[in-house]
Write an enzyme that holds these catalytic residues in place. Structure first.
Site, PDB file in Angstrom:
ATOM      1  CB  ALA A 175      -8.122   7.855   3.859  1.00 33.35           C
ATOM      2  N   GLY A 176     -10.885   8.195   5.481  1.00 33.63           N
ATOM      3  CA  GLY A 176     -11.951   9.156   5.728  1.00 33.63           C
ATOM      4  C   GLY A 176     -13.303   8.547   6.035  1.00 33.63           C
ATOM      5  CG  ASN A 203      -6.967   1.154  11.130  1.00 33.44           C
ATOM      6  OD1 ASN A 203      -5.766   0.933  11.016  1.00 33.44           O
ATOM      7  ND2 ASN A 203      -7.570   0.902  12.275  1.00 33.44           N
ATOM      8  CB  THR A 204      -9.774   5.610  12.337  1.00 30.25           C
ATOM      9  OG1 THR A 204      -8.395   5.675  11.953  1.00 30.25           O
ATOM     10  CG2 THR A 204      -9.953   6.341  13.646  1.00 30.25           C
ATOM     11  N   GLY A 243      -8.160   9.187   8.984  1.00 29.64           N
ATOM     12  CA  GLY A 243      -8.561   9.238  10.385  1.00 29.64           C
ATOM     13  C   GLY A 243      -9.572  10.312  10.720  1.00 29.64           C
ATOM     14  CE  LYS A 275      -3.193   2.738   2.693  1.00 31.87           C
ATOM     15  NZ  LYS A 275      -3.732   3.030   4.029  1.00 31.87           N
TER      16      LYS A 275
END
Lengths: 276, 77
Positions: free
Chosen positions: A202-203, A224-225, A174, A113
């Site tokens: 992301a986001g 992830n987050t 994040g 990645k």
């Protein structure tokens, strides 16, 4: 991306509608990070609930005085997950290429990645360095999944360079802001050739963001987050799985056009009328 | 990466300046980082931007101004 619709419309599980990235094939369209969970067991339970088969790890210097959180690589491998190392924290193509080569040696995978960021505040990609690194790594035989700005030109260039997947951001890493520019994401879907998987990376903040990404025609979602820092990570993990599957079904089913005015669902003929 | 002598040489290991004997073995660099070279899954090494494959670790010694990176996987997104 294929628009073929299987006769039973089955997607997202069972291998009938796989996500193909280079030589790899996944039945899940979710890629999930391994950071920020309350503890390793929650991480494992959450990963299991997502149904993911591909999980990300970071590459960091060994530091005796300030040891990094364990990767729990052995647990991830026991769980059967394919490992996707990232180049997070790299600012230059040179750094990213070295980290990718180290990751390949450490983990025995050609998957990478690719992240090359411009600053710590936005974590936005540095496009010049990103494109240089992508070219070097593709030429070196890596299967490159490139984290990119939501910029159609950059995404098209990354696809043309031979990246195995192009991954525009929904919003800053994040941030949980969701898809702040769905119009650009639509244009990217139209501009990038159908052979290159597109993944929103992301986001993502909540399940509807993931579903919307899939409804826009994206091939997958990386997050992830949104799971790891949810109040109940395992429950959010399941929500994300369902959202990605729902979004994929909806996109392939073909939504109705938007109309400004109402259209009756029930037949107008034969309705009861009472004269005044 | 030359024959061992006792002359101290400057090197950089994971971003930190160090002084080691000329010809210091890479295996000792790893042991200094509390890594068992015989059992180091998920660890990789580069010297001066070139990855050293694990089967070659025991043949490598450090030379003046070498820059060593020793990495491992950790949790990440």
């Amino acid at each position: 991306m294929s628009n073929d619709v299987h006769s039973n419309g089955s997607v997202g599980s069972g291998g009938e509608d796989p996500l193909v990235i280079g030589d790899y094939e996944f039945s899940s369209r979710l890629i999930v990070g391994t950071s920020r969970y309350p503890n390793p067991q929650v991480m494992l339970d959450a990963l299991d609930a997502t149904g993911t088969e591909l999980v990300t790890v970071a590459i960091r210097r060994v530091n005796v005085e300030n040891p990094a959180p364990e990767s729990h690589l052995d647990l991830l491998r026991q769980g059967g997950y394919e490992i996707l190392p990232n180049t997070a924290g790299c600012y230059t193509a040179r750094e990213a290429v070295l980290v990718a080569q180290l990751a390949r040696e450490a983990l025995g995978t050609d998957l990478i990645k690719l992240e090359v960021i411009g600053d710590d505040e936005t974590l936005m990609p540095d496009v010049e360095q990103l494109l240089n690194a992508a070219k070097t790594l593709v030429d070196d035989g890596f299967t490159v999944l490139a984290y990119a700005n939501d910029d159609p030109i950059t995404c098209r260039k990354l696809a043309n360079l031979g990246c195995a997947a192009v991954m525009p951001l929904g919003s800053p890493i994040g941030s949980g802001m969701g898809l702040v520019n769905p119009y650009n994401l639509r244009i990217i879907r139209e501009e990038v050739d159908d052979e290159t998987p597109l993944i929103v990376d992301a986001g993502i903040g909540t399940a509807s963001d993931a579903a919307t990404a899939m409804e826009l025609g994206y091939d997958g979602v990386l997050l992830n987050t949104a799971i790891a820092e949810a109040q109940h990570p395992v429950q959010m993990a399941r929500a994300m799985r369902l959202a990605v599957e729902a979004g994929r079904h909806a996109q392939r089913a073909g939504r109705i056009p938007r109309r400004l005015y109402a259209q009756q669902s029930s037949p107008s003929a034969g309705r009861v009328q009472v004269d005044e | 990466m030359s024959s061992t002598t006792d002359a101290p040489i400057p090197v950089t290991v994971n971003g930190e300046a160090r002084t080691v004997p000329n010809g210091y073995p890479l295996l000792d660099v790893l042991r200094d980082l509390e890594i068992d070279p015989e059992d180091a899954p998920g660890v990789a090494v580069a010297i001066n931007d070139s990855v050293i494959r694990s089967q070659d670790w025991d043949n490598v010694t450090l030379s003046e101004e070498d820059t060593v990176e020793v990495i491992q996987a950790q949790q990440g997104g």
